[in-house]
Design an enzyme around this catalytic site. Sequence first.
Site, PDB file in Angstrom:
ATOM      1  N   LYS A 288      -2.111  -1.505  -3.898  1.00  0.00           N
ATOM      2  CA  LYS A 288      -2.983  -0.327  -3.820  1.00  0.00           C
ATOM      3  C   LYS A 288      -2.146   0.935  -3.889  1.00  0.00           C
ATOM      4  O   LYS A 288      -1.144   1.009  -3.198  1.00  0.00           O
ATOM      5  CB  LYS A 288      -3.723  -0.413  -2.488  1.00  0.00           C
TER       6      LYS A 288
ATOM      7  N   LYS B 197       0.855  -1.175   0.000  1.00  0.00           N
ATOM      8  CA  LYS B 197       0.000   0.000   0.000  1.00  0.00           C
ATOM      9  C   LYS B 197       0.895   1.229   0.000  1.00  0.00           C
ATOM     10  O   LYS B 197       1.686   1.432   0.925  1.00  0.00           O
ATOM     11  CB  LYS B 197      -0.904  -0.007   1.227  1.00  0.00           C
TER      12      LYS B 197
HETATM   13  C1  PBG Z   1      -7.150   3.545   5.646  1.00  0.00           C
HETATM   14  C2  PBG Z   1      -7.532   3.279   4.254  1.00  0.00           C
HETATM   15  C3  PBG Z   1      -7.395   4.185   3.207  1.00  0.00           C
HETATM   16  C4  PBG Z   1      -7.972   3.578   2.088  1.00  0.00           C
HETATM   17  C5  PBG Z   1      -8.421   2.327   2.465  1.00  0.00           C
HETATM   18  N1  PBG Z   1      -8.141   2.136   3.818  1.00  0.00           N
HETATM   19  C6  PBG Z   1      -6.865   5.566   3.174  1.00  0.00           C
HETATM   20  C7  PBG Z   1      -5.554   5.859   3.763  1.00  0.00           C
HETATM   21  O1  PBG Z   1      -4.690   5.013   3.925  1.00  0.00           O
HETATM   22  O2  PBG Z   1      -5.366   7.036   4.101  1.00  0.00           O
HETATM   23  C8  PBG Z   1      -8.063   4.238   0.752  1.00  0.00           C
HETATM   24  C9  PBG Z   1      -9.152   3.791  -0.145  1.00  0.00           C
HETATM   25  C10 PBG Z   1      -9.420   4.695  -1.291  1.00  0.00           C
HETATM   26  O3  PBG Z   1      -8.803   5.770  -1.462  1.00  0.00           O
HETATM   27  O4  PBG Z   1     -10.306   4.348  -2.080  1.00  0.00           O
HETATM   28  N2  PBG Z   1      -6.662   2.535   6.395  1.00  0.00           N
END
Ligand code: PBG
Length: 326
Positions: free
Chosen positions: A251, A198
């Site tokens: 992601k 991520k």
């Molecule tokens: C937070 C989380 C995020 C997303 C999924 N879980 C945002 C972040 O890490 O700030 C992002 C999902 C998206 O942007 O569609 N744990």
Amino acid sequence: MSTFPLSRPRRLRVNASTRALVQETTLSVNDLIAPVFVVEGENITEEISSMPGYFRYSLDQLEIEVTDLWNHGIKSVLVFVKADDHTKDNAGTEALNPNGLMQRAIKRIKTVCPEMIVMTDVALDPYSSYGHDGIVENGEIVNEKTVEVLAKMSVSHAQAGADMVAPSDMMDGRILRIRQALDEAGFINTGIMAYSAKYASCFYGPFRDALDSAPGFGDKKTYQMNPANRIEAVKEALMDEQEGADMVMVKPGMPYLDIVREVKNAVHVPVSVYHVSGEYAMIKAAAAKGWLNEKQAIMEVMMGFKRAGADLIATYFAKDVAKLLR
Ligand code: PBG
């Protein structure tokens, strides 16, 4: 390899039937995961301003939406909650509340749609007074203490009926600890979909609007990955596989297709990709301006994910894709 004129690649593109016969990649409704946003209250269907056409639902409306997703053939939802401000602290207390919004949402979904696979977001940001994914001490996001809460949170979701937990926090060692905690609590069949790679991405912007979860100070670069890195993503995915992840995830999606492919080649578990909020917003905005054909753009992106090696796709377009596939 024969070259022109013996080989004429256009011969295999000559009509729709031939093109269908030689199509290398396919997309099915079984590949889709639909994220859902849940809020407290009743009779609430709130459009998220930076995600036109996407909504936050109160539990009663969530039942209707999830049933509709199921009727479109979608077999999995990924649940996110917007916790009320007064429940937020620096310990993730509300995340463990057996009667919290997430726990109630899981039960409601399982009641109206028992076969829908319920995946839950596991991270502290919706519950954190700092908007960070972990516990903050002296301006730092502390690893081990956070992992302990994530493990308890996962067990709490399993107790409520979640089929899979999806840790999105990027703390070290959390997959192993969550696996142990689930097993110790008897939830041997509750799965883990690890957000393994991520990245610290600007494309989460609209999501943070949706959940009001933007970090209160600094950024997430001490836990989420540097977008410049590739080998590290493979390392993260391999570690999570060894720690017991049933699936791994990359992601965001579109800017990271090379990572999807590398991870797919490296691991022996299904790979999912998260087509995130900012990617949704881009397509919606361009389509609203008449600059892109929305339906074609959606399907081209989905096919790109599958071609890159994704087995599953989490996307805010899940229902649109299901309709387009019909
Ligand atoms: C937070 C989380 C995020 C997303 C999924 N879980 C945002 C972040 O890490 O700030 C992002 C999902 C998206 O942007 O569609 N744990």
